[in-house]
Write an enzyme that holds these catalytic residues in place. Structure first.
Site, PDB file in Angstrom:
ATOM      1  N   GLY A  82     -11.158  65.589  53.834  1.00  0.00           N
ATOM      2  CA  GLY A  82     -10.399  64.600  54.610  1.00  0.00           C
ATOM      3  C   GLY A  82     -10.215  63.298  53.869  1.00  0.00           C
ATOM      4  O   GLY A  82     -10.205  62.217  54.476  1.00  0.00           O
ATOM      5  N   TYR A 114     -18.852  67.340  70.058  1.00  0.00           N
ATOM      6  CA  TYR A 114     -18.902  66.532  68.833  1.00  0.00           C
ATOM      7  C   TYR A 114     -20.290  65.929  68.653  1.00  0.00           C
ATOM      8  O   TYR A 114     -20.850  65.930  67.552  1.00  0.00           O
ATOM      9  CB  TYR A 114     -17.845  65.437  68.914  1.00  0.00           C
ATOM     10  CG  TYR A 114     -17.888  64.397  67.817  1.00  0.00           C
ATOM     11  CD1 TYR A 114     -17.343  64.658  66.566  1.00  0.00           C
ATOM     12  CD2 TYR A 114     -18.445  63.136  68.056  1.00  0.00           C
ATOM     13  CE1 TYR A 114     -17.370  63.692  65.564  1.00  0.00           C
ATOM     14  CE2 TYR A 114     -18.462  62.171  67.066  1.00  0.00           C
ATOM     15  CZ  TYR A 114     -17.928  62.455  65.814  1.00  0.00           C
ATOM     16  OH  TYR A 114     -17.956  61.493  64.830  1.00  0.00           O
TER      17      TYR A 114
END
Length: 255
Positions: free
Chosen positions: A18, A159
């Site tokens: 990323g 998450y």
């Protein structure tokens, strides 16, 4: 923000997941400032970002398009990065998705998709990087966690669970890979105001409330995370491993 210079990072082969947006883009920029050779994986076309980095630094990061949830592609790009830039010395697993969800609305398929990006990709990136680092005589693996699991935040529990898992996995891999001179640490940022955060979740009320929790009265930006990661990638942290470093302005604390 000015970055301290770590001379040992010059010409080192660095791989970032990323690395074309958000915190990842700031990391790519920061490592290029050190003179490192940077490769990164991302789903969206990063040609314009790479052009800007080349103009700024005189060297171009290697963009390898792919999705970190595609394990075969993820591991192939790590091998490609080492082939292009030489022995891999640092892996930074940064890509994540903190999409909000309600417990009652979440399906098993949603859970699997969440863990695929937020935990599984970290495991298999390390699996691919470890033998390359072993052959190079050692290296540094830096996994991005989050203070969300320390605080027990609601609203995105899948998450939060993944980030607790990342910290546990980091410690286990530090023990397993230590004999090969491979260090494994985690960085746990607080609320970093990326463009995505500002667009989707950073309401004035929530921003004000969070700032009240911090010791330092300034919101974090992606650039605030760069220097700690440079330090962990560098020989300056040669005897640091199995640690989770909190960078959050003083909300959570350890010790």
């Amino acid at each position: 923000m000015t970055h301290p210079i770590f001379p040992d990072l010059k010409d080192r082969s660095i791989y970032i997941t990323g690395g074309g947006s958000g915190i990842g883009a700031a990391l790519t920029d920061g490592f290029l400032t050190q003179g490192a050779k940077v490769a990164f994986i991302g789903r969206s076309d990063a040609t314009a970002f790479c052009d800007a980095m080349e103009e700024k630094h005189g060297r171009r990061p290697l963009f390898l398009q792919g999705d970190v949830t595609d394990t075969a592609r993820l591991q192939a790009t790590i091998a490609e990065a080492a082939e292009a830039h030489g022995p891999l010395k640092a892996l930074i697993s940064n890509a994540a998705n903190d999409q909000r969800q309600k417990l009652e609305d979440y399906s098993p398929e949603d859970w699997d998709a969440n863990q695929a990006i937020n935990l599984k990709a970290y495991y298999f990136a390390t699996q691919a990087a470890a033998p390359l680092m072993r052959a190079a005589g050692g290296g540094s693996i830096i996994n991005f966690s989050s203070i969300s699991y320390m605080m027990g935040n609601a609203g995105y529990s899948a998450y939060v669970a993944a980030n607790a898992g990342i910290t546990g996995m980091t410690r286990a891999h530090a023990r397993e890979l230590g004999p090969d001179n491979i260090r494994v640490n985690a960085v746990a940022p607080g609320w970093v105001l990326t463009e995505k955060q500002l667009e989707l979740w950073a309401t004035p009320e929530d921003l004000s409330a969070h700032l009240q929790r911090q010791c330092l009265p300034r919101h974090l930006t992606p650039e605030d995370i760069v220097n700690p990661v440079l330090f962990l990638a560098s020989d300056a942290s040669a005897m640091m491993t199995a640690q989770c470093i909190v960078v959050d302005g003083g909300v959570a604390y350890t010790g």
